[in-house]
Enzyme design. Sequence first.
Site, PDB file in Angstrom:
ATOM      1  N   HIS A  17      36.726  -0.701  54.922  1.00  0.00           N
ATOM      2  CA  HIS A  17      35.288  -0.708  54.239  1.00  0.00           C
ATOM      3  C   HIS A  17      35.339   0.697  53.486  1.00  0.00           C
ATOM      4  CE1 HIS A  17      33.925  -3.782  57.004  1.00  0.00           C
ATOM      5  NE2 HIS A  17      34.052  -4.332  56.098  1.00  0.00           N
ATOM      6  N   LYS A  41      23.620 -15.563  61.479  1.00  0.00           N
ATOM      7  CA  LYS A  41      24.617 -15.147  62.156  1.00  0.00           C
ATOM      8  C   LYS A  41      24.074 -14.161  63.135  1.00  0.00           C
ATOM      9  CE  LYS A  41      28.399 -14.430  58.828  1.00  0.00           C
ATOM     10  NZ  LYS A  41      29.066 -13.454  58.022  1.00  0.00           N
ATOM     11  N   ARG A  90      41.839  -8.368  50.904  1.00  0.00           N
ATOM     12  CA  ARG A  90      43.144  -8.031  51.503  1.00  0.00           C
ATOM     13  C   ARG A  90      44.032  -8.726  51.486  1.00  0.00           C
ATOM     14  NH1 ARG A  90      38.645  -8.227  56.627  1.00  0.00           N
ATOM     15  NH2 ARG A  90      38.103  -9.472  55.003  1.00  0.00           N
ATOM     16  N   SER A 128      36.346  -6.286  60.703  1.00  0.00           N
ATOM     17  CA  SER A 128      35.435  -5.948  61.711  1.00  0.00           C
ATOM     18  C   SER A 128      35.511  -6.732  62.769  1.00  0.00           C
ATOM     19  CB  SER A 128      34.066  -6.338  61.031  1.00  0.00           C
ATOM     20  OG  SER A 128      33.780  -5.431  59.946  1.00  0.00           O
TER      21      SER A 128
END
Length: 160
Positions: A17, A41, A90, A128
Site C-alpha cells: 500500500h 466485516k 497485483r 494484509s
Amino acid sequence: MAHAVYPGSFDPVTNGHIDIIHRAAHIFDTLTVSVLSNKAKSPLFSTDERVNMLKDVCQDLPNVKVDSFSGLLADYVKKNGYDVVIRGLRAITDFEYELQMAQTNRKMAPEADTVFLTTSLEYAYLSSTTVREVAAFGGDISLFVPDRIADQIYEKFRKG
Ligand code: ADP
C-alpha cells in the site's frame, strides 16, 4: 488540480500500500487515503486504529491526508469532488473484481475515473491477509510492514 482518493481496508497497511501511496502522491496534486469502515466485516484493527497507522506512515508526504468513510464509494467520491480513484493491481486475479468495481463506480459517479497502479514486483505477493496470518503465528513480518506498524500488529495479537 487533480484530487485523488485511494480507498481500501488497510487492515493493516502494508509496504505494498505504501508503495502505491508514494507513487500516486507523486502523480496527483492531492491524495486522500481513505479507510473503508465496513461494519459487515470484522477487521483486526478499528477504523480509528487504521486511520492512525496510515497517518503515521504518510506523515512525510505533504500532499497526502487520511480519512475514512462508510457506505458507497461512489457517494463518498461525489460528496468530496474527487477526480480520480486509485486502486492497486497485483495479479490477474485482482483484475476481474477491480474492473467490475471501476465500471460500477463510473456509472454511479461519472465525474471520477479509476486509475490502476500496478504493484512494484517486490510487493506483488503481499496482502494484509498474509500479514495478519503470519503475525498471528508469531512469524517475521518485518519485510512486509514498517517496524512501528509491526509492533502494533504483534501487540494486537498479544492482547487477543
Ligand atoms: P481490499 O479493498 O480488497 O480490502 P486493501 O484494502 O488491502 O484491499 O487494498 C486496497 C487497494 O490496495 C486495492 O486496490 C489493492 O489491490 C491494493 N493493494 C493491496 N496490496 C497491494 C500490493 N502489495 N501492491 C499493490 N497494490 C496493493
